[in-house]
Design an enzyme around this catalytic site. Structure first.
Site: not given
Length: 189
Positions: A101, A126, A130
């Site tokens: 991320s 990733k 989100q």
């Protein structure tokens, strides 16, 4: 200088600024200073804005850090948003399969912009953004709202970022950090 960034959280930016301001004063006019090793191994990530903030330490203001793409294909580029202290300092970033991320965003941005060499193992992969929704009574939901691409337009989701110099840890000798040793070697050569 070795910096370990273990996660991107609520106090990351404040803690980072305090640290780099102190470091900058120490390394100015120090001929022994060769650069920075940023260790994001096993860093699961965190806030997108924090990733842009950290990358801005090493990238000229206005330089693309990450591209956000919505489900409808609309793209927006987030850019280095402040004047960093280490814009010309050599940087080596340590990554592994636990780097995900936000740590991948920083790593990919510095790699794509030619500002850092990545050492270690392929990152987690990733590539989604989100949003956390609080549902009350201790329940929550994370909803994927977009995907992120590197400045060169690569989506790393499921693939990860391949390091420039691939080094695995020596499982037979846990007292040695072969990845860190290689990062130091890359920095001083």
């Amino acid at each position: 200088i070795y910096l370990k960034l273990s996660q991107f959280g609520d106090s990351t930016n404040k803690d980072w600024l305090a640290l780099v301001n102190k470091l900058n004063l120490k390394v100015q006019n120090n001929s022994a200073f060769k650069g920075i090793i940023l260790d994001v191994r096993n860093n699961p990530g965190g806030y997108l804005t924090d990733a842009v903030f950290i990358a801005s330490e090493f990238l000229k203001e206005g330089t693309p850090v990450v591209i956000q793409e919505t489900g409808g294909g609309e793209k927006s580029t987030l850019r280095a948003s402040r004047r960093g202290l280490f814009l010309t300092t050599p940087v080596v970033i340590l990554i592994n399969k636990g780097s995900a991320s936000a740590s991948e965003i920083v790593s990919a941005a510095l790699k794509d912009q030619g500002r850092a060499k990545l050492v270690g193992e392929t990152s987690f992969g990733k590539g989604t953004i989100q949003q956390a929704e609080d549902l009350g009574n201790g329940a929550g939901l994370h909803v994927t709202i977009a995907k992120w691409l590197t400045p060169n337009g690569t989506w790393v989701h499921g693939k990860g970022i391949t390091p420039d110099v691939s080094v695995t840890l020596d499982l037979k000798d846990s007292s040695r950090d072969t990845q860190l040793e290689k990062a130091i070697e890359e920095l001083v050569k």
